[in-house]
Design a protein around this motif. Sequence first.
Motif, short mmCIF file in Angstrom:
data_model
loop_
_atom_site.label_atom_id
_atom_site.label_comp_id
_atom_site.label_asym_id
_atom_site.label_seq_id
_atom_site.Cartn_x
_atom_site.Cartn_y
_atom_site.Cartn_z
N ARG A 299 0.84 -1.21 0.00
CA ARG A 299 0.00 0.00 0.00
C ARG A 299 0.87 1.25 0.00
O ARG A 299 0.61 2.21 -0.72
CB ARG A 299 -0.96 0.00 1.19
CG ARG A 299 -2.14 -0.96 1.02
CD ARG A 299 -3.18 -0.80 2.11
NE ARG A 299 -2.68 -1.10 3.45
CZ ARG A 299 -2.57 -2.33 3.96
NH1 ARG A 299 -2.94 -3.37 3.24
NH2 ARG A 299 -2.12 -2.52 5.19
N LEU A 300 1.90 1.25 0.84
CA LEU A 300 2.81 2.39 0.88
C LEU A 300 3.50 2.60 -0.46
O LEU A 300 3.56 3.73 -0.97
CB LEU A 300 3.86 2.20 1.99
CG LEU A 300 4.96 3.26 2.03
CD1 LEU A 300 4.36 4.64 2.33
CD2 LEU A 300 6.03 2.89 3.03
N LEU A 301 4.00 1.53 -1.04
CA LEU A 301 4.69 1.64 -2.33
C LEU A 301 3.75 2.17 -3.40
O LEU A 301 4.16 2.99 -4.24
CB LEU A 301 5.29 0.29 -2.75
CG LEU A 301 6.43 -0.23 -1.86
CD1 LEU A 301 6.84 -1.62 -2.31
CD2 LEU A 301 7.61 0.71 -1.84
N ALA A 302 2.51 1.73 -3.38
CA ALA A 302 1.52 2.24 -4.34
C ALA A 302 1.29 3.74 -4.13
O ALA A 302 1.21 4.50 -5.11
CB ALA A 302 0.21 1.48 -4.23
N ASP A 303 1.22 4.15 -2.88
CA ASP A 303 1.05 5.58 -2.58
C ASP A 303 2.25 6.39 -3.03
O ASP A 303 2.10 7.51 -3.54
CB ASP A 303 0.81 5.81 -1.08
CG ASP A 303 -0.57 5.37 -0.61
OD1 ASP A 303 -1.45 5.15 -1.48
OD2 ASP A 303 -0.76 5.24 0.60
N LEU A 304 3.44 5.86 -2.84
CA LEU A 304 4.65 6.57 -3.22
C LEU A 304 4.80 6.70 -4.73
O LEU A 304 5.45 7.63 -5.22
CB LEU A 304 5.89 5.88 -2.63
CG LEU A 304 6.01 5.83 -1.12
CD1 LEU A 304 7.25 5.07 -0.71
CD2 LEU A 304 6.00 7.23 -0.52
N CYS A 305 4.21 5.77 -5.46
CA CYS A 305 4.33 5.78 -6.93
C CYS A 305 3.30 6.69 -7.60
O CYS A 305 3.33 6.87 -8.81
CB CYS A 305 4.19 4.37 -7.47
SG CYS A 305 5.60 3.33 -7.05
#
Length: 135
Positions: free
Chosen positions: A128-134
Amino acid sequence: MPDFVALICQWYGADELESIDAIARLIPALEFVAMAAAQQEQALPDCLACEVWNSRMRHVQDALLIVGDALPDSIATPLNRVWALYASMGEVDLPCHDRSIFQRGHWQPMREAANQVLSAMEPGAVKRLLADLCR
């Protein structure tokens, strides 16, 4: 916020994108290693011995090289075990074009170690964090 997610946020704030990319590639690699043998056999095309290195295990090695020293022990210890078990295999353990390599006994300890890493990483929160960061 889980400790590992906080660490990724620190990397992001420090513009350590290589570290974040290493984790983004590591999670699917570990999810593959944690799969049952039949699932592993179905997940890779062609020569399993070649594909497991190219599409999965090199990401484990890369993550250890890039962020290994920064990982908490709860992640680093079983991740190092996954890599050590894989690295200890010889050509006899990974024969080309043998579709049954994942059914051999040495893969089970790797699956267990991969599950330990994933449990400690909380991959759902990390994804979820990686998706938000992208975004």
